[in-house]
Motif scaffolding. Structure first.
Motif, PDB file in Angstrom:
ATOM      1  N   VAL A 129     -57.411   3.276 -35.244  1.00 16.94           N
ATOM      2  CA  VAL A 129     -58.566   2.397 -35.994  1.00 16.94           C
ATOM      3  C   VAL A 129     -59.537   3.707 -35.055  1.00 16.94           C
ATOM      4  O   VAL A 129     -60.276   4.174 -35.406  1.00 16.94           O
ATOM      5  CB  VAL A 129     -59.108   1.134 -35.709  1.00 16.94           C
ATOM      6  N   LYS A 130     -59.594   3.512 -33.823  1.00 16.82           N
ATOM      7  CA  LYS A 130     -60.809   3.493 -32.419  1.00 16.82           C
ATOM      8  C   LYS A 130     -60.228   5.647 -32.858  1.00 16.82           C
ATOM      9  O   LYS A 130     -60.890   6.172 -32.423  1.00 16.82           O
ATOM     10  CB  LYS A 130     -60.289   3.500 -31.640  1.00 16.82           C
ATOM     11  N   ALA A 131     -59.233   5.997 -32.531  1.00 13.34           N
ATOM     12  CA  ALA A 131     -58.871   6.628 -33.007  1.00 13.34           C
ATOM     13  C   ALA A 131     -59.166   7.812 -33.952  1.00 13.34           C
ATOM     14  O   ALA A 131     -60.058   9.180 -33.964  1.00 13.34           O
ATOM     15  CB  ALA A 131     -57.066   7.537 -32.294  1.00 13.34           C
ATOM     16  N   LEU A 132     -58.729   7.133 -35.053  1.00 15.46           N
ATOM     17  CA  LEU A 132     -59.354   7.828 -36.132  1.00 15.46           C
ATOM     18  C   LEU A 132     -60.980   7.798 -36.287  1.00 15.46           C
ATOM     19  O   LEU A 132     -61.360   9.159 -37.240  1.00 15.46           O
ATOM     20  CB  LEU A 132     -58.836   7.062 -37.383  1.00 15.46           C
ATOM     21  N   ARG A 133     -61.362   7.181 -36.632  1.00 14.06           N
ATOM     22  CA  ARG A 133     -63.291   7.064 -35.997  1.00 14.06           C
ATOM     23  C   ARG A 133     -63.970   7.935 -34.880  1.00 14.06           C
ATOM     24  O   ARG A 133     -64.876   8.227 -35.863  1.00 14.06           O
ATOM     25  CB  ARG A 133     -63.647   5.077 -35.755  1.00 14.06           C
ATOM     26  N   ARG A 134     -62.870   8.567 -34.102  1.00 10.90           N
ATOM     27  CA  ARG A 134     -63.992   9.582 -33.222  1.00 10.90           C
ATOM     28  C   ARG A 134     -63.320  10.891 -33.579  1.00 10.90           C
ATOM     29  O   ARG A 134     -63.483  11.506 -32.812  1.00 10.90           O
ATOM     30  CB  ARG A 134     -63.291   8.965 -31.076  1.00 10.90           C
ATOM     31  N   GLY A 135     -62.279  10.711 -34.588  1.00 12.19           N
ATOM     32  CA  GLY A 135     -61.632  12.443 -35.071  1.00 12.19           C
ATOM     33  C   GLY A 135     -60.655  12.422 -33.893  1.00 12.19           C
ATOM     34  O   GLY A 135     -60.924  14.023 -34.110  1.00 12.19           O
ATOM     35  N   LEU A 136     -60.278  12.219 -33.422  1.00 17.11           N
ATOM     36  CA  LEU A 136     -58.703  11.692 -32.771  1.00 17.11           C
ATOM     37  C   LEU A 136     -57.690  12.557 -32.903  1.00 17.11           C
ATOM     38  O   LEU A 136     -56.791  13.568 -32.254  1.00 17.11           O
ATOM     39  CB  LEU A 136     -58.890  11.209 -31.094  1.00 17.11           C
ATOM     40  N   ILE A 137     -57.887  11.699 -34.205  1.00 20.64           N
ATOM     41  CA  ILE A 137     -56.456  11.974 -35.092  1.00 20.64           C
ATOM     42  C   ILE A 137     -57.087  11.796 -36.919  1.00 20.64           C
ATOM     43  O   ILE A 137     -58.359  11.454 -37.026  1.00 20.64           O
ATOM     44  CB  ILE A 137     -55.307  11.157 -34.849  1.00 20.64           C
ATOM     45  N   SER A 138     -56.107  12.522 -37.433  1.00 17.99           N
ATOM     46  CA  SER A 138     -56.709  12.535 -38.879  1.00 17.99           C
ATOM     47  C   SER A 138     -55.923  11.459 -39.861  1.00 17.99           C
ATOM     48  O   SER A 138     -54.560  11.901 -39.210  1.00 17.99           O
ATOM     49  CB  SER A 138     -56.703  13.863 -38.971  1.00 17.99           C
TER      50      SER A 138
END
Length: 282
Positions: free
Chosen positions: A273-282
């Motif tokens: 969830v955090k990675a998605l919100r930060r745009g680190l993964i898609s």
């Protein structure tokens, strides 16, 4: 009750852009909505509808800082900080700060004394969702490092901090934070505490929406970590990811555990969830 040993300002050491309040001064910017209404010289609490509309009108973290500055002044406080509530192993408040106007001397004193892990306020924040206040004496008595606590209190006293009010909040993914207001000793009515708690909830959620603290420059994921997170987001198990990437299950678990710690997440789901919100993964 909280810049750094090397003399850098809080702005220079904040982990995200614009976490520290800009200097006061003339501005050509349009006035922002206020945190309350004034009727015949007396503060009248804003309704829930007014509060929601006012906070929704805040477009940047600088808007939030200006709003917080007015809020603090209107309620008799001098300093404020909105910060994440970190796991016990995190040692510095400056690493968790989102927006703040804390004097750099206070923040440096708090961090250099290692008080984040021992502070009475943060110990309570980890175990309650109810707002509370601590006087200078209560905070010193309940903080487990007595000598360091007393030294920090002396620094805080120079900045007219006699009491701290804590307002715990969280967002949809379970990330916990707090709005903390500091100022002179006074009795705060329960109605005012609950009003400020509502403000804290709206402001923290608005900061999440603005994305003021999801753009961390110090979090970089390796290609393998991104691959493992992407497949986890797709619902794959470690064993399945290992087969897809040609790795051992142990290695996949290592990558996922490492990235979970990097993102200060409690588990893989929160890391995704955090990675998605930060745009680190898609």
């Amino acid at each position: 009750m909280t810049g750094t040993a090397d003399g850098r300002s809080a702005e220079e050491t904040a982990p995200f852009d614009s976490r520290i309040a800009p200097e006061d001064g003339p501005s050509d910017e349009p006035a922002l909505p206020g945190p309350d209404r004034v009727v015949e010289g007396e503060r009248e609490m804003a309704s829930g509808t007014d509060l929601a509309a006012d906070v929704a009108a805040l477009q940047t973290q600088f808007d939030v800082v200006r709003y917080l500055r007015r809020l603090a002044e209107d309620h008799g406080f001098r300093h404020f900080i909105i910060c994440l509530i970190p796991p016990i192993e995190v040692a510095k408040l400056s690493e968790t700060s989102i927006v703040s106007n804390l004097p750099k001397e206070m923040l440096a004193s708090f961090d250099e004394s290692g008080l984040l892990q021992h502070s009475a306020g943060f110990r309570r924040l980890r175990s309650t969702t109810t707002p509370f206040c601590l006087s200078q004496q209560e905070w010193t008595r309940e903080t487990t490092r007595a000598a360091e606590a007393a030294q920090h209190m002396a620094v805080s006293a120079r900045h007219q901090v006699e009491q701290v009010a804590y307002f715990p909040v969280h967002n949809a993914d379970g990330t916990r934070a707090a709005m903390i207001l500091m100022g002179e000793q006074r009795a705060i009515p329960m109605a005012e505490m609950m009003e400020l708690q509502m403000v804290a909830i709206y402001l923290y959620n608005r900061l999440t929406e603005i994305g003021a603290f999801w753009r961390e420059s110090d979090v970089a994921l390796s290609e393998r970590e991104i691959q493992c997170l992407n497949w986890t987001a797709a619902g794959k198990t470690s064993a399945e990811i290992a087969g897809i990437l040609g790795l051992s299950e142990h290695t996949v678990n290592h990558y996922l555990n490492h990235v979970t710690k990097k993102l200060n997440a409690v588990n893989r789901t929160q890391a995704v969830v955090k990675a998605l919100r930060r745009g680190l993964i898609s």
